[in-house]
Design an enzyme around this catalytic site. Structure first.
Site, mmCIF file in Angstrom:
data_model
loop_
_atom_site.group_PDB
_atom_site.id
_atom_site.type_symbol
_atom_site.label_atom_id
_atom_site.label_comp_id
_atom_site.label_asym_id
_atom_site.label_seq_id
_atom_site.Cartn_x
_atom_site.Cartn_y
_atom_site.Cartn_z
ATOM 1 N N SER A 22 10.632 10.163 3.371
ATOM 2 C CA SER A 22 10.006 11.350 3.955
ATOM 3 C C SER A 22 9.142 11.009 5.164
ATOM 4 C CB SER A 22 9.148 12.028 2.891
ATOM 5 O OG SER A 22 8.484 13.132 3.436
ATOM 6 N N GLY A 74 -1.195 12.910 8.797
ATOM 7 C CA GLY A 74 -1.898 14.041 8.183
ATOM 8 C C GLY A 74 -0.997 15.218 7.857
ATOM 9 N N ASN A 128 5.160 15.589 -2.929
ATOM 10 C CA ASN A 128 4.299 14.578 -2.317
ATOM 11 C C ASN A 128 2.907 14.759 -2.907
ATOM 12 O OD1 ASN A 128 2.727 12.932 -0.783
ATOM 13 N ND2 ASN A 128 3.380 13.729 1.197
ATOM 14 N N CYS A 131 0.142 11.301 -0.521
ATOM 15 C CA CYS A 131 -0.130 10.891 0.868
ATOM 16 C C CYS A 131 -1.600 10.477 0.990
ATOM 17 C CB CYS A 131 0.170 12.066 1.792
ATOM 18 S SG CYS A 131 -0.268 11.708 3.485
ATOM 19 N N GLY A 242 9.393 1.214 0.444
ATOM 20 C CA GLY A 242 8.370 0.371 1.081
ATOM 21 C C GLY A 242 8.989 -0.904 1.611
ATOM 22 N N GLY A 264 12.050 3.894 5.431
ATOM 23 C CA GLY A 264 11.298 4.621 6.448
ATOM 24 C C GLY A 264 11.130 3.825 7.716
HETATM 25 C C1 LIG Z 1 4.923 7.981 10.427
HETATM 26 C C2 LIG Z 1 5.057 8.148 8.938
HETATM 27 C C3 LIG Z 1 5.014 9.434 8.397
HETATM 28 C C4 LIG Z 1 5.149 9.616 7.025
HETATM 29 N N1 LIG Z 1 5.135 10.886 6.519
HETATM 30 C C5 LIG Z 1 5.326 11.076 5.195
HETATM 31 C C6 LIG Z 1 5.414 12.382 4.651
HETATM 32 O O1 LIG Z 1 5.367 13.394 5.368
HETATM 33 N N2 LIG Z 1 5.566 12.496 3.305
HETATM 34 C C7 LIG Z 1 5.662 11.412 2.462
HETATM 35 O O2 LIG Z 1 5.813 11.582 1.246
HETATM 36 N N3 LIG Z 1 5.630 10.152 2.959
HETATM 37 C C8 LIG Z 1 5.458 9.971 4.288
HETATM 38 N N4 LIG Z 1 5.437 8.688 4.799
HETATM 39 C C9 LIG Z 1 5.593 7.553 3.864
HETATM 40 C C10 LIG Z 1 7.049 7.093 3.794
HETATM 41 O O3 LIG Z 1 7.898 8.106 3.283
HETATM 42 C C11 LIG Z 1 7.178 5.835 2.889
HETATM 43 O O4 LIG Z 1 6.701 6.151 1.592
HETATM 44 C C12 LIG Z 1 6.379 4.667 3.437
HETATM 45 O O5 LIG Z 1 6.414 4.637 4.842
HETATM 46 C C13 LIG Z 1 6.883 3.324 2.896
HETATM 47 O O6 LIG Z 1 8.218 3.098 3.273
HETATM 48 P P1 LIG Z 1 8.633 2.180 4.552
HETATM 49 O O7 LIG Z 1 7.858 0.897 4.431
HETATM 50 O O8 LIG Z 1 10.101 2.026 4.443
HETATM 51 O O9 LIG Z 1 8.215 2.954 5.766
HETATM 52 C C14 LIG Z 1 5.307 8.487 6.165
HETATM 53 C C15 LIG Z 1 5.354 7.198 6.719
HETATM 54 C C16 LIG Z 1 5.236 7.018 8.081
HETATM 55 C C17 LIG Z 1 5.310 5.618 8.641
#
Ligand SMILES: Cc1cc2nc3c(=O)[nH]c(=O)nc-3n(C[C@H](O)[C@H](O)[C@H](O)COP(=O)(O)O)c2cc1C
Length: 315
Positions: A22, A74, A128, A131, A242, A264
């Site tokens: 997400s 946010g 969610n 966050c 992650g 992500g």
């Molecule tokens: C720029 C950004 C925006 C994110 N926005 C959301 C979000 O809207 N909702 C959510 O559940 N997680 C959000 N995340 C968290 C990611 O979904 C994920 O849980 C986290 O980044 C770890 O995965 P990764 O290391 O592959 O990025 C966001 C992460 C990033 C970097």
């Protein structure tokens, strides 16, 4: 693509275990459609709430080390009403499972958004409740709130509900069990890790909001540890998240107990990673004569008796 990577969660068929996490590609249908065509197994939208919001000002995302990011976006999002046509467009154009991530005002507010996303045609809801830089941060720190939010959403919709939990807690097991008891169809771990980066010259926090959430390469061992800790205690599938960049990272999550992974930060490197992950996994399974990736799920737990329980003392 071979059947070696296929699996199901709550009746939803995924062709492979790579799912978009997400918040990563915003909410534009074009990016999701492109990822689907690039062979992704499933996609999670940006978390969407009741009203449009712009979130925190820039800088709200910074790369603090190679492949490691700190963000405090946010929960910027266009609001569910503007998002409904986008969900419909994605579902009309591609067949990849689409998970809509939601938040709202209280449990009923979450349920309202979930119902609208379901009516728009998505395949599953992700709540969610984790966050670290928004008002939902504390929900998955509490067993009571985790149950209340999960149950209220679950009772409101007929599609599967995934609960996305925070790693920012000493013991996540009771929280994962609470989500399962309340009817969650899968657990998604982890959301970002609370963290802070400062300007070395002035000492000022680098993000406009100060504290943010860490993601990318540095958090993978935290995600893997969280999956490993939860796995023996719940029966519903776990989606690891992650720091997944390569097929070897996916295997690590699967060994810990994950059924699939969300990806992500790695998409900063482009959508070619999907093909390199799925082909790497297929080759590995082929070479080791394994019929399906899911046969490896939880393998790390078979080594438990070989792990040292206590530090050795000097003789
Ligand atoms: C720029 C950004 C925006 C994110 N926005 C959301 C979000 O809207 N909702 C959510 O559940 N997680 C959000 N995340 C968290 C990611 O979904 C994920 O849980 C986290 O980044 C770890 O995965 P990764 O290391 O592959 O990025 C966001 C992460 C990033 C970097």
């Amino acid at each position: 693509m071979s059947k070696k990577l296929e699996f199901e969660i709550a009746g939803i068929k995924f062709p492979n275990p790579t799912i978009l996490a997400s918040g990563i590609l915003g909410v534009a249908p074009s990016s999701m459609i492109r990822l689907s065509k690039a062979g992704i197994g499933g996609m999670t939208t940006k978390t969407v709430g009741p009203r449009p919001r712009i979130g925190y000002s820039n800088p709200s995302i910074i790369e603090i080390d190679d492949g490691t990011y700190l963000n405090s976006v946010g929960l910027a999002n266009p609001g569910i009403e503007a998002f409904i046509p986008e969900i419909q467009e994605i579902k009309h154009t591609v067949s990849s499972p689409l998970i809509v991530s939601v938040f709202g005002d209280g449990p009923e507010g979450f349920a309202e958004i979930a119902k609208k996303a379901e009516q728009a045609g998505c395949d599953a809801i992700e709540i969610n409740i984790s966050c670290p830089h928004a008002e939902v941060a504390s929900i998955s720190l509490s067993v009571k709130l985790t149950k209340e939010f999960t149950r209220t959403v679950k009772e409101a919709v007929n599609i599967p509900v995934f609960a996305k939990l925070t790693p920012n807690i000493a013991d996540i097991v009771p929280i994962a069990k609470a989500a399962e008891e309340a009817g969650a169809d899968a657990i998604v771990v982890i959301n970002t890790v609370r963290a802070l980066a400062l300007d070395y010259k002035t000492g000022r926090p680098l993000l406009s909001h100060g504290v943010g959430g860490l993601s990318g390469k540095a958090v993978r061992p935290i995600g893997v540890r969280v999956v490993y800790e939860i796995f023996p205690h719940i029966k519903i599938p776990i989606i690891g998240c992650g720091g997944v960049y390569t097929w070897k990272d996916v295997l690590e999550y699967v060994y810990a107990g994950a059924t699939a992974v969300q990806i992500g930060s790695a998409f900063a490197e482009g959508s070619d990673i999907i093909n390199s992950i799925t082909s790497g996994l297929e080759n590995f399974l082929e070479e080791n004569q394994i019929n399906n990736l899911q046969e490896l799920r939880g393998k790390a737990h078979t080594f438990k008796d070989q792990l040292e329980a206590k530090p050795k003392e000097c003789q």
